[in-house]
Design a protein around this motif. Sequence first.
Motif, PDB file in Angstrom:
ATOM      1  N   ALA A 229       0.847  -1.201   0.000  1.00  0.00           N
ATOM      2  CA  ALA A 229       0.000   0.000   0.000  1.00  0.00           C
ATOM      3  C   ALA A 229       0.880   1.246   0.000  1.00  0.00           C
ATOM      4  O   ALA A 229       0.625   2.217  -0.732  1.00  0.00           O
ATOM      5  CB  ALA A 229      -0.917  -0.007   1.215  1.00  0.00           C
ATOM      6  N   GLU A 230       1.952   1.213   0.791  1.00  0.00           N
ATOM      7  CA  GLU A 230       2.869   2.356   0.850  1.00  0.00           C
ATOM      8  C   GLU A 230       3.523   2.586  -0.525  1.00  0.00           C
ATOM      9  O   GLU A 230       3.642   3.728  -0.990  1.00  0.00           O
ATOM     10  CB  GLU A 230       3.944   2.111   1.912  1.00  0.00           C
ATOM     11  CG  GLU A 230       3.391   2.041   3.327  1.00  0.00           C
ATOM     12  CD  GLU A 230       4.417   1.633   4.369  1.00  0.00           C
ATOM     13  OE1 GLU A 230       4.057   1.619   5.551  1.00  0.00           O
ATOM     14  OE2 GLU A 230       5.573   1.322   4.015  1.00  0.00           O
ATOM     15  N   GLU A 231       3.909   1.473  -1.147  1.00  0.00           N
ATOM     16  CA  GLU A 231       4.542   1.601  -2.482  1.00  0.00           C
ATOM     17  C   GLU A 231       3.559   2.156  -3.498  1.00  0.00           C
ATOM     18  O   GLU A 231       3.928   2.912  -4.399  1.00  0.00           O
ATOM     19  CB  GLU A 231       5.030   0.226  -2.956  1.00  0.00           C
ATOM     20  CG  GLU A 231       6.326  -0.202  -2.288  1.00  0.00           C
ATOM     21  CD  GLU A 231       6.552  -1.708  -2.374  1.00  0.00           C
ATOM     22  OE1 GLU A 231       5.917  -2.364  -3.229  1.00  0.00           O
ATOM     23  OE2 GLU A 231       7.345  -2.235  -1.565  1.00  0.00           O
ATOM     24  N   THR A 232       2.291   1.788  -3.354  1.00  0.00           N
ATOM     25  CA  THR A 232       1.266   2.279  -4.287  1.00  0.00           C
ATOM     26  C   THR A 232       1.131   3.805  -4.202  1.00  0.00           C
ATOM     27  O   THR A 232       0.862   4.474  -5.205  1.00  0.00           O
ATOM     28  CB  THR A 232      -0.091   1.599  -3.969  1.00  0.00           C
ATOM     29  OG1 THR A 232       0.101   0.193  -4.044  1.00  0.00           O
ATOM     30  CG2 THR A 232      -1.184   2.018  -4.935  1.00  0.00           C
ATOM     31  N   LEU A 233       1.348   4.347  -3.013  1.00  0.00           N
ATOM     32  CA  LEU A 233       1.203   5.801  -2.836  1.00  0.00           C
ATOM     33  C   LEU A 233       2.444   6.572  -3.285  1.00  0.00           C
ATOM     34  O   LEU A 233       2.349   7.720  -3.739  1.00  0.00           O
ATOM     35  CB  LEU A 233       0.944   6.117  -1.351  1.00  0.00           C
ATOM     36  CG  LEU A 233      -0.337   5.537  -0.743  1.00  0.00           C
ATOM     37  CD1 LEU A 233      -0.309   5.673   0.779  1.00  0.00           C
ATOM     38  CD2 LEU A 233      -1.566   6.248  -1.305  1.00  0.00           C
ATOM     39  N   THR A 234       3.593   5.922  -3.169  1.00  0.00           N
ATOM     40  CA  THR A 234       4.862   6.633  -3.365  1.00  0.00           C
ATOM     41  C   THR A 234       5.098   6.964  -4.845  1.00  0.00           C
ATOM     42  O   THR A 234       4.904   6.119  -5.725  1.00  0.00           O
ATOM     43  CB  THR A 234       6.029   5.779  -2.811  1.00  0.00           C
ATOM     44  OG1 THR A 234       5.694   5.417  -1.492  1.00  0.00           O
ATOM     45  CG2 THR A 234       7.341   6.554  -2.807  1.00  0.00           C
ATOM     46  N   GLY A 235       5.489   8.225  -5.070  1.00  0.00           N
ATOM     47  CA  GLY A 235       5.783   8.670  -6.432  1.00  0.00           C
ATOM     48  C   GLY A 235       4.538   9.125  -7.193  1.00  0.00           C
ATOM     49  O   GLY A 235       4.610   9.391  -8.397  1.00  0.00           O
ATOM     50  N   LYS A 236       3.415   9.203  -6.504  1.00  0.00           N
ATOM     51  CA  LYS A 236       2.171   9.585  -7.188  1.00  0.00           C
ATOM     52  C   LYS A 236       1.518  10.798  -6.526  1.00  0.00           C
ATOM     53  O   LYS A 236       1.763  11.077  -5.356  1.00  0.00           O
ATOM     54  CB  LYS A 236       1.167   8.427  -7.136  1.00  0.00           C
ATOM     55  CG  LYS A 236       1.711   7.089  -7.554  1.00  0.00           C
ATOM     56  CD  LYS A 236       0.754   6.389  -8.509  1.00  0.00           C
ATOM     57  CE  LYS A 236       1.315   5.037  -8.907  1.00  0.00           C
ATOM     58  NZ  LYS A 236       1.216   4.045  -7.835  1.00  0.00           N
ATOM     59  N   LYS A 237       0.650  11.426  -7.288  1.00  0.00           N
ATOM     60  CA  LYS A 237      -0.252  12.428  -6.708  1.00  0.00           C
ATOM     61  C   LYS A 237      -1.365  11.635  -6.013  1.00  0.00           C
ATOM     62  O   LYS A 237      -1.862  10.642  -6.580  1.00  0.00           O
ATOM     63  CB  LYS A 237      -0.872  13.285  -7.819  1.00  0.00           C
ATOM     64  CG  LYS A 237       0.143  14.145  -8.545  1.00  0.00           C
ATOM     65  CD  LYS A 237      -0.011  15.571  -8.075  1.00  0.00           C
ATOM     66  CE  LYS A 237       0.703  16.603  -8.803  1.00  0.00           C
ATOM     67  NZ  LYS A 237       1.904  16.780  -9.290  1.00  0.00           N
TER      68      LYS A 237
END
Length: 285
Positions: A229-237
């Motif tokens: 879940a953390e990776e899904t958020l990282t690098g995105k708006k």
Amino acid sequence: MIPGSFEYFAPRSVSDAIKLLAAHRDDVKILSGGQSLLPLMKMRLSKPGYIVDIGKISGLDSIVEEGNSLILGALVTQAQMEYSDLLQKRCPLLPQTATTIADVQIRNRGTIGGSVAHADPAGDIPAAIMALDAEIKVAGSSGERWIKADEFFLGLLMSVLEPDEIVTAVKVPATDGEKTAYLKAAPRSSGFAVVGVAARLALDASGTCIRAALGITGITDKAYRPRRAEETLTGKKLDTKTIEEAAAESTRNIDVIEDINGSSEYRTHLTQVYVARAIEAALQG
Ligand SMILES: Cc1cc2nc3c(=O)[nH]c(=O)nc-3n(C[C@H](O)[C@H](O)[C@H](O)COP(=O)(O)OP(=O)(O)OC[C@H]3O[C@@H](n4cnc5c(N)ncnc54)[C@H](O)[C@@H]3O)c2cc1C
């Protein structure tokens, strides 16, 4: 509702406390705020022959700044966390979390050291310190060591603490400029989390998430970090679609418990809802 008999010690130093723990290691319990231990003793679910009350050891009840870190002594109470101007300013996730714990009487007694050492799978502080990448300072017969929060908890009321070890402090980073929130769903009767979610987000000037950390409690045998879940958020708006994708990832490969508060399916759904809400609450400040 009367505990079994025990011998009571109130050492004045950590080293004296460690000697007592080492001498009685199979039959001894540390007493801190007593808000988890005493109910267990009164119900005879815990029957230690010896109690080492660490409440009279000086120097363990303050919150101090050390560079970009904040060090909380093990005897810092949940109420101290809630009202600390220093934490409100530099690490608001801890006050945000502490304020959701039980009621004011319990928060006046319950300590950060006890909340961590007890390793309650529905405890709120474990989720917050996981999201904060906190470190736990421990002292024992073989010296002192620091343990990362995500290596500390082993399972239901179990941690890596040895019987002769005492949690003496918890170190958290100052989260200046980051966005944090703690949200939980809890029945009124107990106040314990059916699910609790700590969110910590760092955004760059364009609003892109450069770092995300989440801590989840209440749905399995220990608090955990949902890394995907953390990776899904990282690098995105962090728009609605991204948040929903992260929420869906937050329970992947987790063996979600079921109990009188809800089925496994219900808790899984509730967790995903609360992950999304905690991220949104953090973003809204
Ligand atoms: C009615 C009720 C509602 C509650 N609701 C919540 C809630 O909503 N959320 C929540 O998170 N908690 C809740 N709690 C638990 C509360 O937060 C406790 O204060 C906390 O879990 C334990 O902290 P303590 O200082 O009271 O520890 P204690 O009860 O003194 O000790 C707990 C355990 O940790 C060990 N221990 C304590 N301190 C140390 C140390 N420094 N080093 C090593 N071992 C140590 C003890 O030996 C014992 O095994 C609730 C408690 C009650 C009674």
